[in-house]
Design a protein around this motif. Structure first.
Motif, PDB file in Angstrom:
ATOM      1  N   SER A  46     -21.447 -35.584  65.080  1.00  0.00           N
ATOM      2  CA  SER A  46     -21.145 -35.504  63.641  1.00  0.00           C
ATOM      3  C   SER A  46     -20.231 -36.646  63.218  1.00  0.00           C
ATOM      4  CB  SER A  46     -20.493 -34.167  63.297  1.00  0.00           C
ATOM      5  OG  SER A  46     -21.416 -33.118  63.441  1.00  0.00           O
ATOM      6  N   ILE A  50     -21.068 -39.503  60.447  1.00  0.00           N
ATOM      7  CA  ILE A  50     -20.218 -39.722  59.276  1.00  0.00           C
ATOM      8  C   ILE A  50     -19.793 -41.189  59.174  1.00  0.00           C
ATOM      9  CG2 ILE A  50     -17.932 -39.223  58.274  1.00  0.00           C
ATOM     10  CD1 ILE A  50     -18.267 -36.347  59.488  1.00  0.00           C
ATOM     11  N   VAL A 102     -13.263 -37.142  52.812  1.00  0.00           N
ATOM     12  CA  VAL A 102     -13.302 -36.179  53.916  1.00  0.00           C
ATOM     13  C   VAL A 102     -12.028 -35.351  53.941  1.00  0.00           C
ATOM     14  CG1 VAL A 102     -14.796 -37.611  55.383  1.00  0.00           C
ATOM     15  CG2 VAL A 102     -12.311 -37.807  55.575  1.00  0.00           C
ATOM     16  N   ARG A 121     -16.721 -33.429  56.220  1.00  0.00           N
ATOM     17  CA  ARG A 121     -17.185 -34.051  54.967  1.00  0.00           C
ATOM     18  C   ARG A 121     -17.253 -33.072  53.824  1.00  0.00           C
ATOM     19  NH1 ARG A 121     -22.008 -38.426  55.164  1.00  0.00           N
ATOM     20  NH2 ARG A 121     -21.382 -38.995  53.096  1.00  0.00           N
TER      21      ARG A 121
END
Length: 126
Positions: A46, A50, A102, A121
């Motif tokens: 992840s 991002i 974020v 996020r």
């Protein structure tokens, strides 16, 4: 993988410490596991998605100068000098990616083997 913990779970540090580097790959938020000197040990899928930084590139590098210099400041990196750290804050990542809003969570304790930089996020408070 054991039951996934949530981003704001008060016991998240304990959960992270029990996960292997491979198990962290599946976390529903960005996970950077660093040794106590700030060198990246694990860089979750992840997190890679991002930031656009590959897991292979991130591993073994000093996080705050070689991976995320946008977080090398008093608001983020300097806090890792504290013996214990559990803080959430809104932030905008700007290094190799377009600016991304974020929610960060900075985690470590005197007992933890690692220190963690977590990114969600979806949790940025507008």
């Amino acid at each position: 993988m054991s039951t996934t913990s949530t981003f704001s779970d008060p016991n998240l540090l304990d959960w992270l410490e029990q996960q292997t580097d491979e198990q962290l790959e599946e976390a529903p938020f960005g996970v950077v596991r660093m040794n106590r000197d700030g060198v990246v040990i694990a860089y979750g899928k992840s997190e890679s998605h991002i930031t656009g930084i590959s897991q292979e590139y991130a591993r073994g590098k000093y996080y705050f100068t070689q991976i995320a210099p946008c977080a090398n400041n008093r608001m983020v990196a300097a806090k890792y000098a504290l013996p214990s750290l559990d803080e959430e804050l809104d932030y905008i990542l700007t290094y190799v990616c377009e600016p991304i809003k974020v929610r960060l969570r900075l985690l470590k304790s005197p007992q933890s083997q690692y220190q963690y930089f977590l990114v969600d996020r979806k949790a940025f408070s507008e």
